[in-house]
Design an enzyme around this catalytic site. Structure first.
Site, PDB file in Angstrom:
ATOM      1  N   CYS A   2     -48.701  28.418  41.251  1.00 11.06           N
ATOM      2  CA  CYS A   2     -48.636  28.374  42.988  1.00 11.06           C
ATOM      3  C   CYS A   2     -49.471  27.408  43.278  1.00 11.06           C
ATOM      4  CB  CYS A   2     -49.077  29.698  43.484  1.00 11.06           C
ATOM      5  SG  CYS A   2     -47.846  31.095  42.967  1.00 11.06           S
ATOM      6  N   ARG A  30     -46.016  22.612  42.940  1.00 16.94           N
ATOM      7  CA  ARG A  30     -46.545  23.716  42.235  1.00 16.94           C
ATOM      8  C   ARG A  30     -45.848  25.026  42.562  1.00 16.94           C
ATOM      9  NH1 ARG A  30     -51.799  22.190  39.919  1.00 16.94           N
ATOM     10  NH2 ARG A  30     -51.915  24.699  39.463  1.00 16.94           N
ATOM     11  N   TRP A  78     -44.607  30.489  43.475  1.00  9.58           N
ATOM     12  CA  TRP A  78     -43.734  30.408  42.253  1.00  9.58           C
ATOM     13  C   TRP A  78     -43.593  31.802  41.599  1.00  9.58           C
ATOM     14  CZ3 TRP A  78     -43.130  31.513  37.070  1.00  9.58           C
ATOM     15  CH2 TRP A  78     -41.721  30.788  36.353  1.00  9.58           C
ATOM     16  N   ASN A 105     -53.056  32.683  42.611  1.00  9.66           N
ATOM     17  CA  ASN A 105     -52.191  32.032  41.720  1.00  9.66           C
ATOM     18  C   ASN A 105     -52.323  32.874  40.331  1.00  9.66           C
ATOM     19  OD1 ASN A 105     -51.123  30.354  39.847  1.00  9.66           O
ATOM     20  ND2 ASN A 105     -52.503  28.543  40.121  1.00  9.66           N
ATOM     21  N   GLU A 488     -36.370  14.471  24.575  1.00 13.77           N
ATOM     22  CA  GLU A 488     -36.863  14.156  25.820  1.00 13.77           C
ATOM     23  C   GLU A 488     -35.726  13.955  26.978  1.00 13.77           C
ATOM     24  OE1 GLU A 488     -39.484  13.758  29.317  1.00 13.77           O
ATOM     25  OE2 GLU A 488     -39.330  14.978  27.593  1.00 13.77           O
ATOM     26  N   LYS A 492     -34.762  16.077  30.037  1.00 11.53           N
ATOM     27  CA  LYS A 492     -34.793  15.754  31.346  1.00 11.53           C
ATOM     28  C   LYS A 492     -33.464  16.026  32.184  1.00 11.53           C
ATOM     29  CE  LYS A 492     -38.527  14.183  32.122  1.00 11.53           C
ATOM     30  NZ  LYS A 492     -38.911  15.472  31.442  1.00 11.53           N
ATOM     31  N   GLU A 495     -33.477  19.877  32.923  1.00 13.21           N
ATOM     32  CA  GLU A 495     -34.451  19.922  34.232  1.00 13.21           C
ATOM     33  C   GLU A 495     -33.658  19.718  35.272  1.00 13.21           C
ATOM     34  OE1 GLU A 495     -38.858  19.623  32.556  1.00 13.21           O
ATOM     35  OE2 GLU A 495     -37.696  17.599  32.698  1.00 13.21           O
ATOM     36  N   HIS A 511     -24.822  17.983   9.464  1.00 12.71           N
ATOM     37  CA  HIS A 511     -25.286  19.336   8.933  1.00 12.71           C
ATOM     38  C   HIS A 511     -24.810  20.420  10.103  1.00 12.71           C
ATOM     39  CE1 HIS A 511     -27.152  17.954   5.391  1.00 12.71           C
ATOM     40  NE2 HIS A 511     -27.537  16.645   6.164  1.00 12.71           N
ATOM     41  N   LYS A 614     -44.487  22.704  38.405  1.00 13.95           N
ATOM     42  CA  LYS A 614     -45.144  21.613  37.746  1.00 13.95           C
ATOM     43  C   LYS A 614     -46.232  22.055  36.736  1.00 13.95           C
ATOM     44  CE  LYS A 614     -46.187  17.297  37.119  1.00 13.95           C
ATOM     45  NZ  LYS A 614     -45.207  16.630  36.555  1.00 13.95           N
TER      46      LYS A 614
END
Length: 619
Positions: A2, A30, A78, A105, A488, A492, A495, A511, A614
């Site tokens: 938060c 945040r 959050w 928080n 990565e 992205k 997300e 495989h 974040k």
């Protein structure tokens, strides 16, 4: 996760609310599922809070008669305990008279037990949160002592878990008291006014003078003072420092989103992370490490601990550091490290990577490593954060504030800092290791210009992203340092666009994962340069042929001049030539831009993806 802001100034008026609302706007990355403020006005506390974005709170305040005040606290949430509702939004009041307000928080792990005690005493609750328990305890403690600082000290010693608490009381109108345990908090020092925040972005528009706090400390601010004590009541002092960036660095600077700005900041993020770390002869100088060279020379094992994007930076670093130093490197997800009985000794170097320096899992991993006798180095972007303070040494990245939840420039800065650390270790080993380190550092200094050039050539990537707005699945392949870049790229997309995306080591195709290939399946392939050792380039070209033969749509990221990929690529995205181990600093950029623009084409919130925050400050 938060965002919290506190302010106390000399006069009543609109400034406290303005400061707090501006701070919340800067901290909305945040936590953004609810927001609220509390103002100490006369002999009462005014609160306003709303579920949803900060705009909802702003609208409620504009439609209300807001009293003038000298003291204010604010919060963007959050959710952990209780859903994102008006009732669960912070601040929470305490006491029958409602004169105390708290923002929080973190997580109070023993809140259920404490709540049962309070219910048995006849206390009523209006929310589902753990925070309201702390508010009620604080109100009761203040009623006994009449001192908000002493009340805070009394309560925090009953709480378990990770938390930052800010409290105000109508009977202490010029005071904000805060406490921190395993959760971020920083003090801002102004002239005739003082500030508190989850990070310095909360008050950077008003002062650059800040104070670090250690774990288990309480700070009390008034307009003219700040005092620090430990949870046991002993006096303490915070560590003052000056913030080196200004408010403009946290603005969008004309870009539509913070993420777009931060992608375009990447040449500076890499360049600034390299700045000042070599002498006139090109030799690495890392005085900030504060670890005796003899101990570093004695290292026989490196373990990198990190989460998410930072873990992928660590995987890139593993390939590079092992090659440059011949020291074995392991990458461990921080939230698994403590629970896997890690093999650590006093000759182990544990490198933690965290943009915020407050990642709870990573902080716990560092503490565990130190308890086992390991040397610890933090790679971090936030001055004064918990993890660098608790590590033996820190190597700061200099990416500047990263506001978008999905990391971009911090990722490149982390890779760069890990390269610097690895090359420094190679230099300490001497001989050809040192010679190679000097040559690589010289080439690293050329990379920012290459990133800047690449950013001007991304129009086709943006077009592809817009055309693929309805795509439901994208795969990513890579080998060697291209493998973590593939993961990565997939992260992205997950997300930002909320679609299925997976990154694979290209050699794993046969495989199992090749079963996912069907006609039209989009696949990004990160191709190593033709000069990569062990014929990796040819092997990846063969992988492209394998999936193309099964109908995949091949989107190939390849170096300038690589003609061998052309017969098998539906699209070729070119990146400038560089040495194999430095390629991740370039090949990830098109994948960032692809995810950004596909998400934008879907009409999604790029900077604040759903369910994410974040900085993950709870385990």
């Amino acid at each position: 996760m938060c965002g919290i802001v506190g302010y106390v100034g000399p006069d009543t008026g609109a400034r406290p609310l303005d400061v707090v609302m501006e701070g919340l706007a800067r901290l909305e990355y945040r936590g953004y599922d609810s927001a609220g403020v509390a103002l100490v006005a006369g002999d009462e506390v005014y609160t306003q809070k709303r579920a949803g974005k900060l705009a909802n709170l702003r609208e409620a305040l504009e439609g209300d008669t807001v009293p003038s005040a000298a003291t204010a606290i604010g919060h963007t949430r959050w959710a952990t305990h209780g859903g994102p509702t008006d009732e669960n939004a912070h601040p929470h009041r305490g006491g029958a008279d409602g004169k105390l307000a708290v923002v929080h928080n973190g997580i109070v792990e023993n809140f259920h037990q404490l709540k049962q005690e309070l219910l048995a005493q006849g206390v009523t609750f209006t929310s589902e949160t753990d925070t309201e328990v702390a508010a009620q305890l604080l109100a009761a403690a203040f009623a006994e002592s009449g001192d908000l600082t002493e009340a805070m000290r009394s309560v925090v010693n009953r709480l378990e878990g990770a938390f930052t608490l800010l409290a105000v009381h109508a009977d202490a109108p010029d005071t904000v008291v805060a406490a921190r345990r395993n959760s971020p908090l920083v003090v801002g020092l102004g002239e005739g006014e003082n500030f508190l925040g989850s990070d310095v972005a909360a008050f950077i528009g008003y002062t650059k003078q800040a104070v670090e706090l250690d774990q288990d400390q309480i700070v009390t601010i008034t307009p003219t003072s700040h005092t620090v004590m430990n949870f046991d009541g002993t006096p303490a002092e915070g560590k003052p420092y000056e913030v080196t960036w200004d408010a403009a660095a946290a603005e969008k600077s004309g870009y539509d989103t913070f993420m777009e700005k931060e992608i375009n900041d990447q040449p500076h993020a890499v360049g600034d992370t390299l700045l000042g770390r070599t002498d006139a002869d090109g030799k690495l100088v890392l005085d900030e490490l504060r670890i005796d060279e003899a101990n570093l020379k004695d290292i026989d094992r490196i373990t990198i601990v990190a989460c998410g994007t930072a873990a992928y930076a660590g995987m890139v670093a593993k390939y590079a550091i092992e090659h440059w130093t011949r020291i074995p490197v392991e990458v461990s997800l921080a939230h698994e490290f403590r629970y896997c009985d890690p093999i650590v000794s006093d000759r182990t170097l544990v490198v933690s990577i965290s943009q915020s320096g407050e990642t709870a899992d990573t902080a716990m991993a560092v503490r565990h490593a130190r308890s086992l006798g390991a040397l610890t180095v933090s790679v971090c972007n936030t001055h004064g954060a918990t993890i660098p303070r608790e590590s033996d040494a820190v190597l700061y990245t200099h990416a500047g504030p990263e506001i978008a939840v999905a990391s971009t420039k911090a990722f490149l800065a982390q890779i760069t800092a890990c390269y610097v650390l690895g090359l420094y270790l190679a230099q300490l080993r001497g001989g050809t290791f040192a010679d190679d380190a000097r040559a690589v550092m010289a080439e690293l200094h050329e990379v920012p210009d290459k990133i800047a050039s690449l950013l001007t050539e991304m129009d086709r990537v943006k077009e592809i992203a817009r055309f693929m707005a309805d795509t439901r699945s994208v795969l990513f392949l890579g080998r060697n340092v291209g493998y973590p870049i593939a993961m990565e790229g997939a992260l992205k997309l997950k997300e930002l666009a909320y679609i299925h995306a997976e990154g694979f080591a290209a050699g794993e195709l046969k495989h199992g994962p090749i079963a996912l290939i069907e006609p039209g399946q989009p696949v990004f392939i990160v191709v190593p340069g033709p000069d990569t050792p062990n014929e990796l380039h040819k092997k990846v070209v063969s992988n492209i042929q394998e999936i193309r033969a099964r109908g995949a749509r091949t989107l190939v990221i390849a170096q300038e001049g690589d003609e061998e990929v052309l017969p098998f690529a539906d699209e070729v995205i070119r990146v400038p030539h560089t040495s194999p181990l430095l390629q991740p600093l370039l090949t990830v950029v098109p994948l960032q831009i692809f995810a950004l623009h596909l998400s934008t084409a879907k009409g999604l919130d790029v900077d604040q993806p759903r369910n994410l925050a974040k900085s993950v400050t709870v385990e």
